[in-house]
Write a protein that holds these residues in place. Structure first.
Motif, PDB file in Angstrom:
ATOM      1  N   SER A 213     -58.724  27.484  14.662  1.00  0.00           N
ATOM      2  CA  SER A 213     -58.391  26.068  14.524  1.00  0.00           C
ATOM      3  C   SER A 213     -57.038  25.869  13.853  1.00  0.00           C
ATOM      4  CB  SER A 213     -59.489  25.305  13.785  1.00  0.00           C
ATOM      5  OG  SER A 213     -59.811  25.917  12.583  1.00  0.00           O
ATOM      6  N   ILE A 214     -56.507  26.915  13.198  1.00  0.00           N
ATOM      7  CA  ILE A 214     -55.156  26.788  12.641  1.00  0.00           C
ATOM      8  C   ILE A 214     -54.153  26.604  13.777  1.00  0.00           C
ATOM      9  CG2 ILE A 214     -53.339  28.037  11.422  1.00  0.00           C
ATOM     10  CD1 ILE A 214     -55.424  29.167   9.616  1.00  0.00           C
TER      11      ILE A 214
ATOM     12  N   GLU B 253     -54.988  25.449  16.739  1.00  0.00           N
ATOM     13  CA  GLU B 253     -55.286  24.148  17.340  1.00  0.00           C
ATOM     14  C   GLU B 253     -54.645  23.031  16.535  1.00  0.00           C
ATOM     15  OE1 GLU B 253     -59.527  25.182  19.494  1.00  0.00           O
ATOM     16  OE2 GLU B 253     -59.515  23.880  17.744  1.00  0.00           O
ATOM     17  N   ALA B 254     -54.643  23.202  15.205  1.00  0.00           N
ATOM     18  CA  ALA B 254     -54.028  22.184  14.359  1.00  0.00           C
ATOM     19  C   ALA B 254     -52.559  22.029  14.716  1.00  0.00           C
ATOM     20  CB  ALA B 254     -54.190  22.551  12.889  1.00  0.00           C
ATOM     21  N   ALA B 255     -51.879  23.160  14.940  1.00  0.00           N
ATOM     22  CA  ALA B 255     -50.461  23.086  15.300  1.00  0.00           C
ATOM     23  C   ALA B 255     -50.285  22.368  16.634  1.00  0.00           C
ATOM     24  CB  ALA B 255     -49.864  24.488  15.368  1.00  0.00           C
ATOM     25  N   THR B 256     -51.144  22.704  17.598  1.00  0.00           N
ATOM     26  CA  THR B 256     -51.089  22.027  18.894  1.00  0.00           C
ATOM     27  C   THR B 256     -51.344  20.542  18.724  1.00  0.00           C
ATOM     28  OG1 THR B 256     -52.011  24.005  19.882  1.00  0.00           O
ATOM     29  CG2 THR B 256     -52.020  22.029  21.235  1.00  0.00           C
ATOM     30  N   ASN B 257     -52.366  20.254  17.945  1.00  0.00           N
ATOM     31  CA  ASN B 257     -52.752  18.871  17.695  1.00  0.00           C
ATOM     32  C   ASN B 257     -51.611  18.063  17.079  1.00  0.00           C
ATOM     33  OD1 ASN B 257     -54.385  17.004  15.384  1.00  0.00           O
ATOM     34  ND2 ASN B 257     -55.049  16.849  17.511  1.00  0.00           N
ATOM     35  N   LEU B 258     -50.758  18.739  16.312  1.00  0.00           N
ATOM     36  CA  LEU B 258     -49.638  18.052  15.669  1.00  0.00           C
ATOM     37  C   LEU B 258     -48.402  18.055  16.556  1.00  0.00           C
ATOM     38  CD1 LEU B 258     -50.227  19.423  12.101  1.00  0.00           C
ATOM     39  CD2 LEU B 258     -50.518  17.061  12.839  1.00  0.00           C
ATOM     40  N   GLY B 259     -48.555  18.508  17.801  1.00  0.00           N
ATOM     41  CA  GLY B 259     -47.460  18.329  18.757  1.00  0.00           C
ATOM     42  C   GLY B 259     -46.735  19.585  19.189  1.00  0.00           C
ATOM     43  N   ALA B 260     -47.141  20.769  18.670  1.00  0.00           N
ATOM     44  CA  ALA B 260     -46.390  21.979  19.004  1.00  0.00           C
ATOM     45  C   ALA B 260     -46.798  22.517  20.376  1.00  0.00           C
ATOM     46  CB  ALA B 260     -46.624  23.045  17.944  1.00  0.00           C
ATOM     47  N   LYS B 261     -45.811  23.008  21.131  1.00  0.00           N
ATOM     48  CA  LYS B 261     -46.101  23.637  22.418  1.00  0.00           C
ATOM     49  C   LYS B 261     -46.531  25.083  22.190  1.00  0.00           C
ATOM     50  CE  LYS B 261     -42.930  21.126  25.359  1.00  0.00           C
ATOM     51  NZ  LYS B 261     -41.561  21.151  25.836  1.00  0.00           N
TER      52      LYS B 261
ATOM     53  N   LYS C 214     -44.055  27.328  20.598  1.00  0.00           N
ATOM     54  CA  LYS C 214     -43.811  26.914  19.219  1.00  0.00           C
ATOM     55  C   LYS C 214     -44.986  27.329  18.331  1.00  0.00           C
ATOM     56  CE  LYS C 214     -41.560  24.551  16.042  1.00  0.00           C
ATOM     57  NZ  LYS C 214     -40.206  24.929  15.608  1.00  0.00           N
ATOM     58  N   VAL C 215     -46.197  27.174  18.842  1.00  0.00           N
ATOM     59  CA  VAL C 215     -47.374  27.591  18.077  1.00  0.00           C
ATOM     60  C   VAL C 215     -47.266  29.078  17.758  1.00  0.00           C
ATOM     61  CG1 VAL C 215     -49.874  27.906  18.134  1.00  0.00           C
ATOM     62  CG2 VAL C 215     -48.869  25.833  19.063  1.00  0.00           C
TER      63      VAL C 215
ATOM     64  N   SER D 295     -44.145  29.566  15.233  1.00  0.00           N
ATOM     65  CA  SER D 295     -44.178  28.927  13.923  1.00  0.00           C
ATOM     66  C   SER D 295     -45.463  29.208  13.150  1.00  0.00           C
ATOM     67  CB  SER D 295     -43.981  27.411  14.060  1.00  0.00           C
ATOM     68  OG  SER D 295     -45.124  26.823  14.621  1.00  0.00           O
ATOM     69  N   VAL D 296     -46.537  29.560  13.842  1.00  0.00           N
ATOM     70  CA  VAL D 296     -47.797  29.782  13.134  1.00  0.00           C
ATOM     71  C   VAL D 296     -48.322  31.203  13.310  1.00  0.00           C
ATOM     72  CG1 VAL D 296     -50.194  29.052  12.902  1.00  0.00           C
ATOM     73  CG2 VAL D 296     -48.418  27.357  13.281  1.00  0.00           C
TER      74      VAL D 296
END
Lengths: 353, 551
Positions: B446-447, B449-457, B460-461, B464-465
């Motif tokens: 879900s970490i 998913e959180a990045a995706t949810n905040l707009g990252a492609k 980028k996910v 950056s994560v």
């Protein structure tokens, strides 16, 4: 801007190992008004989380349509949907500090440094997190992590806010604090919120509307009071609070009250919409019964437990065991196991399905 | 179908990546193995027969090599496991000083070039050996053969067993042993009835790991095997020496079958039997043995073993400055002069090719791990199996497979840098994949998913994560692939040419020519290059992650 959310006939099907099609969510219809707080409530495996994840875009929908406002979002990828989510595990980025966690989405949006700082600061104010900017997630308590997760979602100013059992990792007291806080902030901002939980007290205390789900379908939706007092199915009655069920037949109508014949006598219930001769189930909440030393509706105490605020009884009545709760028990009036008692049913609190 | 196409349009990067990864695994693992299989049935004139297998199994020299290898593997694995268990037990159960030092020494052989211990064995125990000749006065000591191999392999491979066992012993919950003592068992009884049975799966695991390593070992049999022929060596001699490809291929298939069986045994049978569940929660603190004869014995054992390991490592640099070991013990720089003139090219080639292979294999390992852990796609199971089994493919098998596959069009790569780099990458990648998978499984999905949810492609996910979170696995993957590439021999020995020579091959040539001094100088330089490279890589990673942004 708070948005309406509507789910039209949405289904999610999986093929299992044997190639059989099973539905995690089946033909769910739901209209959520802008600014409303809606809770999806149900036991694990009922499809509530899948529904939420379909709204967020993490699960593809098998059929149906999802609208945010007037926009059909079926084909909108999850990173472009106007909704942010608070995850059960918080899902904070462990390698970023509090500030950077909250700023993450704003940086993706490529806002200016100044705009990011302003937005983060204002949300920090709402959440009382100003002192923790530089901390790493691992240095925060569970409650603080929860706040950061919420702040990270709020700072995006989404049209819809999603929660996936956010309080399940907190201890009981903190859970009460946080649920009040979430409700307060939601009211203050007026944001459309979809909240998933299996905890009925969370659902009752926060929601404008509760959607009870079971086996992929909606069992009932309504305000917390409706759901509790007028459950439509045994499942709902049993899942929300606790309930005893007594089978019977409508024998007659007397002054707006139904007379229900059961094995051990007539129960009077203030309800309408039922025909004489109809077989019904009477829903008896534990607090709808008072125990006395009378002579009608006799039962026998088989369990008696002092819980502080209440005395919990189990009474053998009509060949079944009923759970009965007495509030403010007084020592002299408490019945012990083996006592014969008379059950007084409060006709306003009984319910029929 | 339509939905899938739409997803493709949304994230075109992912399917392209998957296809590329699959393609490279097919070309550089599956296809060569298939070629070996095919060649094992085909004579030089293109006839189909079973001669290759007949030769292997008929009781001749090739069959001896097979039994020799199994005997050697059994002995080395047994000894390594015993030593590793004692070490690991001391670590987990006894209060002794210098634990960090012992730990460092115990894992040192993992990162060292394959020849160091074999060379030292010659310097210490050979005909002119420090111990055999100078201390014991033996005139005709012979280190070459089974006993030398067992010694050298045990010292080289016990660290692998040690890492497995120490992890296992540390994760046995102390409360189990406390429960045993609480019910009246004394310390010995507790060890025999609780600790030992609980560590049986780990012991079997360690044994099998070393067994496979020993079977696949090429460097040691080549240097001090003497007349004791082993499978990996024989494959090379058949293929390159007498150019009997059919026999070489048949032997390779037999070796591959044995290692795969052992690997599968280790992975699925022993692995499933493990009683210890790793929860990530620290178990309660164990009360360590603080005194008594057990402590003394184990402590003495650790010190002696450490001294042996240190002696083996110290000897090679010393030997590199000695004119003619045991005969003319005067100081000289001749060996280094030789290495820096004639050996310069090999050093430059090795370093260049290893530096190219390192990032490729590091990144590829992480990407494959990511695909396996997080993504669903067609052929994922195949990808998982291929990348998992590639750990068990011996280097010699890869080597013979490559000359069989890439000698002719359409993939005429022999003699090019590409083929050597491919061998480096394929040999180093499995470890990276494994540590990547382990690291990713620790991270809550879900970490991302959180990045995706905040707009990252997707991309980028990942950058950056995911990448920052598996940074340490990525880094250790880089170090591992650099070390592996610099010291690789078994696979690449088949692939070197006049255009590209490698240090390891040069060392081997020097050993075969009896110039131990030059070989030692090469080894010393190799060790120094690796230490410098590791420090640089460390600094690079620190610099890349940089100071944390706060505003």
């Amino acid at each position: 801007m708070a948005k309406t959310v509507s789910l039209k006939q949405i289904s999610k099907a999986f093929t299992d190992d044997k190639g059989k099609l099973t539905y995690a969510v089946e033909k769910v219809n739901l209209e959520i008004e802008a600014g409303q707080f809606v809770t999806l409530l149900g036991p694990s495996g009922c499809g509530k989380t899948t529904t939420l994840r379909m709204i967020a875009g993490f699960e593809d929908i098998t059929s149906g349509d999802i609208f945010f406002g007037d926009e059909n979002v079926n084909e909108v990828p999850p990173n472009k949907r106007d909704c942010t989510m608070v995850f059960q595990s918080y899902a904070l980025f462990p390698h970023l500090n509090v500030f950077e966690n909250i700023a993450y989405g704003l940086r993706i949006k490529k806002l200016s440094q100044e705009a990011i700082r302003k937005k983060v600061e204002s949300v920090l104010n709402i959440m009382n997190l100003n002192d923790y900017l530089e901390r790493m997630p691992s240095q925060l308590s569970g409650g603080q992590q929860q706040r950061v997760a919420l702040a990270r979602a709020l700072v995006m100013e989404p049209g819809v806010l999603l929660f996936d059992e956010p309080l399940s990792n907190l201890d009981a007291k903190l859970r009460v604090v946080m649920r009040d806080e979430i409700r307060r902030i939601q009211q203050q901002i007026g944001i459309t919120t979809v909240y998933v939980t299996h905890d009925q007290s969370e659902a009752m205390s926060m929601s404008d509307m509760i959607i009870v789900m079971n086996k992929g379908k909606i069992e009932q939706m309504g305000s917390p009071m409706e759901i509790y007092q007028r459950p439509k199915t045994k499942f709902v009655a049993d899942f929300i609070g606790s309930a005893n069920f007594v089978e019977g037949v409508v024998k007659g109508i007397d002054n707006g009250r139904l007379l229900i014949e059961t094995h051990s006598g007539i129960l009077k219930v203030r309800r309408d919409g039922f025909k004489i001769g109809q077989a019904v189930t009477v829903v008896i909440r534990p607090e709808a019964v008072t125990l006395t030393k009378g002579t009608t509706h006799l039962g026998k105490i088989t369990k008696s437990i002092f819980m502080g605020q209440t005395q919990e009884y189990e009474v053998e009545y009509d060949g079944q065991h009923l759970q009965i709760t007495e509030h403010n028990p007084i020592q002299e009036h408490v019945f012990q196991v083996g006592h014969e008692v008379s059950l007084q049913f409060s006709e306003d609190s009984l319910h029929i399905i | 179908m339509g939905a899938k196409f739409k997803r493709f349009k949304r994230e075109p990067l992912l399917p392209i990546l998957i296809v590329l990864v699959m393609l490279s695994l097919l070309v550089f693992i599956v296809y060569p193995l298939f070629q070996i299989f095919k060649s094992s049935f085909v004579t030089t004139d293109g006839m189909f027969n079973f001669d290759g297998y007949k030769r292997v199994l008929s009781g001749g020299g090739l069959f001896t090599a097979l039994t020799n290898s199994l005997v050697l593997a059994f002995l080395s694995a047994t000894l390594s496991t015993v030593i590793a268990y004692l070490f690991a037990y001391t670590f987990a159960y006894v209060k002794v000083p210098f634990k960090r030092l012992f730990n460092g020494i115990a894992i040192l052989p993992i990162i060292s070039p394959p020849f160091v211990i074999a060379l030292s064995a010659m310097l210490l125990l050979g005909k002119q050996g420090l111990i055999t000749k100078n201390l014991l006065g033996l005139d005709n000591a012979n280190i070459y053969g089974l006993h030398g191999l067992v010694l050298v392999q045990t010292l080289s491979f016990f660290p692998i067993a040690f890492l497995t066992l120490s992890g296992l012993l540390r994760s046995i919950s102390p409360s189990l042993e406390e429960a045993s003592q609480n019910m009246g068992a004394n310390k010995l009884k507790t060890f025999v009835t609780v600790t030992l049975p609980l560590s049986v799966p780990g012991i079997a695991n360690a044994f099998l790991l070393v067994f496979v390593q020993s079977l696949a070992d090429f460097g040691n049999p080549m240097t001090i095997g003497g007349n004791y022929s082993t499978v990996a060596r024989e494959i090379y001699l058949q293929a390159v020496g007498s150019y009997n490809m059919q026999s070489g291929a048949a032997l390779a298939i037999v070796l591959l079958t044995v290692t795969l069986i052992v690997y599968v045994l280790q992975k699925f049978w022993v692995g499933k039997k493990s009683y210890v569940t790793v929860t990530g929660k620290p178990t309660g603190q164990r009360r360590l043995i603080e005194s008594g004869p057990i402590k003394m014995i184990l402590f003495a054992f650790c010190i002696i073993m450490s001294c042996i390991v240190i002696a083996f490592y110290a000897l090679v640099p010393i030997g590199s400055f000695i004119k003619l070991w045991g005969i003319n013990n005067s100081f000289t720089l001749d060996h280094y002069k030789y290495v820096f003139s004639i050996g310069q090219k090999a050093m430059k080639d090795t370093l260049t090719l290893a530096l190219i292979a390192t990032p490729i294999s590091g990144l590829l390992g992480m990407i494959i791990a990511f695909l396996i852990v997080r993504k669903k796609f067609l052929g994922k199971k195949a990808l998982e199996i291929i990348s998992m089994l590639s750990i068990a493919v011996p280097g010699t098998v890869i080597g013979i497979g490559y000359i069989l596959s890439f000698n002719k069009a359409p993939l005429a790569l022999t003699g090019t840098a590409v083929i050597i780099i491919a061998a480096f990458v394929i040999r180093a990648m499995p470890v990276g994949i494994r540590s990547g998978i382990a690291a990713l499984q620790q991270i809550d999905p879900s970490i991302e998913e959180a990045a995706t949810n905040l707009g990252a492609k997707q991309a980028k996910v990942f950058t950056s994560v995911v990448l920052p979170l598996i940074k340490s696995a990525f880094f250790s993957g880089l170090v591992n692939s650099f070390v592996k590439s610099m010291t690789a021999m078994s696979a690449v020995i088949f692939l070197i040419s006049a255009k590209y020579n490698l240090i390891t091959a040069s060392i081997l040539a020097q050993v075969e020519a009896g110039r131990i001094g030059v070989a030692s100088a090469y080894c010393t330089i190799l060790i120094i290059i690796m230490i410098i490279a590791m420090i640089l890589l460390n600094l690079l990673v620190k610099w890349m992650s940089g100071p944390r942004r706060t505003t």
